[in-house]
Design a protein around this motif. Sequence first.
Motif, short mmCIF file in Angstrom:
data_model
loop_
_atom_site.label_atom_id
_atom_site.label_comp_id
_atom_site.label_asym_id
_atom_site.label_seq_id
_atom_site.Cartn_x
_atom_site.Cartn_y
_atom_site.Cartn_z
N ARG A 37 0.85 -1.19 0.00
CA ARG A 37 0.00 0.00 0.00
C ARG A 37 0.89 1.24 0.00
O ARG A 37 2.03 1.20 0.42
N SER A 103 -2.72 5.98 -3.24
CA SER A 103 -3.46 6.79 -2.26
C SER A 103 -4.93 6.97 -2.59
O SER A 103 -5.69 7.43 -1.75
N ASP A 104 -5.37 6.56 -3.78
CA ASP A 104 -6.80 6.64 -4.11
C ASP A 104 -7.60 5.49 -3.52
O ASP A 104 -8.82 5.45 -3.62
N GLY A 105 -6.91 4.52 -2.89
CA GLY A 105 -7.58 3.41 -2.23
C GLY A 105 -8.00 2.27 -3.13
O GLY A 105 -8.65 1.33 -2.68
N LEU A 106 -7.64 2.31 -4.40
CA LEU A 106 -8.01 1.25 -5.35
C LEU A 106 -6.88 0.23 -5.49
O LEU A 106 -5.71 0.62 -5.62
N ARG A 108 -4.83 -2.49 -7.61
CA ARG A 108 -4.47 -2.76 -8.99
C ARG A 108 -3.46 -3.90 -8.99
O ARG A 108 -2.89 -4.21 -7.96
N PRO A 119 4.02 6.81 -7.37
CA PRO A 119 3.21 8.04 -7.42
C PRO A 119 4.07 9.28 -7.66
O PRO A 119 5.26 9.31 -7.33
#
Length: 125
Positions: A37, A103-106, A108, A119
């Motif tokens: 994460r 950081s968008d919480g998705l 992948r 990022p």
Amino acid sequence: MRHVLMVAAAVAAVFACSAAAQTSAAVARAQGMVGERFDGYLGYARVPSSNHVRSQTEAINIRRRKLYTDLAASRGVSPQEVGVTAGCTLLGRVAVGEAYMLSDGLWRRRGAGQRAPVPDYCTGD
């Protein structure tokens, strides 16, 4: 320079965790079940079917939290800042097929031919 030293210290400490404790988590990572994460911790991209995978992943995160807290105290920054800084390097090491969260919480998965997920805030762009 301070940022570079903090990253180096945090990542070195994360990878110093015992290889045995990371074995189950490594297999789960390769399967896309557990992933890195943005905040420097492991997370569950899919619910693990094994209690062993969950316990090993949590054990790794507990060690990372302690390392980030200790390093933050010695550097005069927050543990979250250390974690996010370590996350920049850890995301850059995500292998093809492994899951990761920005950081968008998705969640992948890194595909073949895709660059490592780093990022913009990690590169200073």
